[in-house]
Scaffold this motif. Structure first.
Motif, mmCIF file in Angstrom:
data_model
loop_
_atom_site.group_PDB
_atom_site.id
_atom_site.type_symbol
_atom_site.label_atom_id
_atom_site.label_comp_id
_atom_site.label_asym_id
_atom_site.label_seq_id
_atom_site.Cartn_x
_atom_site.Cartn_y
_atom_site.Cartn_z
ATOM 1 N N CYS B 83 0.835 -1.191 0.000
ATOM 2 C CA CYS B 83 0.000 0.000 0.000
ATOM 3 C C CYS B 83 0.877 1.251 0.000
ATOM 4 C CB CYS B 83 -0.897 -0.001 1.223
ATOM 5 S SG CYS B 83 -1.984 1.404 1.293
ATOM 6 N N ASN B 85 0.068 4.210 0.769
ATOM 7 C CA ASN B 85 -0.247 5.067 1.913
ATOM 8 C C ASN B 85 0.625 4.683 3.111
ATOM 9 O OD1 ASN B 85 -1.395 6.322 4.119
ATOM 10 N ND2 ASN B 85 -3.503 5.918 3.481
ATOM 11 N N HIS B 89 -3.245 3.256 8.819
ATOM 12 C CA HIS B 89 -4.646 3.185 8.385
ATOM 13 C C HIS B 89 -5.033 1.715 8.233
ATOM 14 C CE1 HIS B 89 -2.408 2.567 4.712
ATOM 15 N NE2 HIS B 89 -3.495 2.096 4.146
ATOM 16 N N HIS B 91 -7.795 -1.348 6.117
ATOM 17 C CA HIS B 91 -8.234 -1.719 4.778
ATOM 18 C C HIS B 91 -9.610 -2.352 4.685
ATOM 19 C CE1 HIS B 91 -3.758 -1.748 3.509
ATOM 20 N NE2 HIS B 91 -4.333 -0.621 3.147
ATOM 21 N N ASP B 102 -8.399 1.754 1.057
ATOM 22 C CA ASP B 102 -8.079 2.312 2.364
ATOM 23 C C ASP B 102 -9.334 2.713 3.127
ATOM 24 O OD1 ASP B 102 -5.505 1.968 1.693
ATOM 25 O OD2 ASP B 102 -4.918 4.070 1.760
HETATM 26 ZN ZN ZN Z 1 -3.768 1.157 2.464
#
Ligand code: ZN
Ligand code: ZN
Ligand code: ZN
Ligand code: ZN
Lengths: 147, 147
Positions: B83, B85, B89, B91, B102
């Motif tokens: 990922c 990002n 966070h 998923h 996300d």
């Molecule tokens: Zn992610």
DNA sequence: TAATTAAATAGAAATAATTTTCATTTAAAT
DNA sequence: ATTTAAATGAAAATTATTTCTATTTAATTA
């Protein structure tokens, strides 16, 4: 009735067998999460004939019926826990002594919103679990991680 | 630098090997979560000698280093996803096509509070994941669940 | 209560994902 | 170039979980 297991099984359209009741009783008396193999060991003390697949099947059925909850362990093995709290909630599990405690927080509403509004998909299930050391284990010298 | 994999590996004190880089590249180009066996299949197209344990080991190391994320699949098999990002966070994963999206919601603060204040334990890790059907799969007739 | 039927079970065997072992190779530091 | 610890391949092992099938049992019905 919280622990009217026969009634509980009836509601799930599962036959009320001595072994089902015993599995539930074993999990209920236990304060920690157990693996199918461990439940089986305890069952063997009560029944001279008891197969491991029976234990696996029953645990899975009871879990599907939301009577017991599955633990998502970092070691990716199966563990189950019977929780008295019948409302939707999540768990803190101790990686050392296996104790389970309720977490009174769930972002389900927010998750639902994200999935429907932003992702525009369908939420089928969600996992939330906190892994750590419980108060007691925090103060022990030796952490043990038994599988 | 987002995808400076050599630098990334260096930071983790992992040697910069062609195979590590290839595994990262494979995962980065893929828009869905992959199993170790699937990564291995793709690796075999690039390297004539590549062992499955090498793939398992690398995926685990990269996951430990938070370069890739492990998917907690209901079938309890291992899957990984890269990922972009880099912030903390969670998923949404599609159980049909394996797409990952996300989730911009995380109760970590609340969980921390519960664990420290109420449980008085130590939070080591937490899992939050939403499983479902993505927008696209919702409209398909046939859902497919490939392992 | 006896007969019926579908669900539950035991036991053995299979499955298959994941891990271990160890000899060899390689990255990277000197 | 040499050295060293990390990385790797291949084979083997592990072991949790599942499947298969004949038998038993719970629960329904006559
Ligand atoms: Zn992610
Ligand atoms: Zn503990
Ligand atoms: Zn609970
Ligand atoms: Zn999808």
């Amino acid at each position: 009735m919280l622990n009217d297991f026969p009634l509980t099984l009836k509601k799930l359209n599962l036959k009320i067998t001595p072994k089902r009741l015993a599995i539930l009783e074993i999990l209920m008396k236990e304060s920690v999460y157990l693996s199918p193999g461990e439940v089986w060991k305890k069952m063997k003390k009560r029944f001279k004939r008891i197969g491991l697949p029976t234990v696996y099947r029953n645990l899975e059925e009871l879990s599907e019926g939301n009577i017991i909850s599955e633990v998502t362990h970092p070691n990716r093995q199966l563990y189950y826990y019977f929780c008295q709290n019948r409302s939707h909630h999540h768990h803190f599990i101790c990686l050392s002594c296996r104790k389970v405690e309720d977490i009174n927080f769930c972002g389900l509403n927010e998750l639902e919103k994200e999935v429907t509004k932003k992702i525009k998909g369908k939420l089928l299930s969600h996992i939330m679990q906190v892994n750590g050391f419980c108060r007691h284990c925090l103060n022990k010298k030796e952490k043990y991680f038994d599988s």
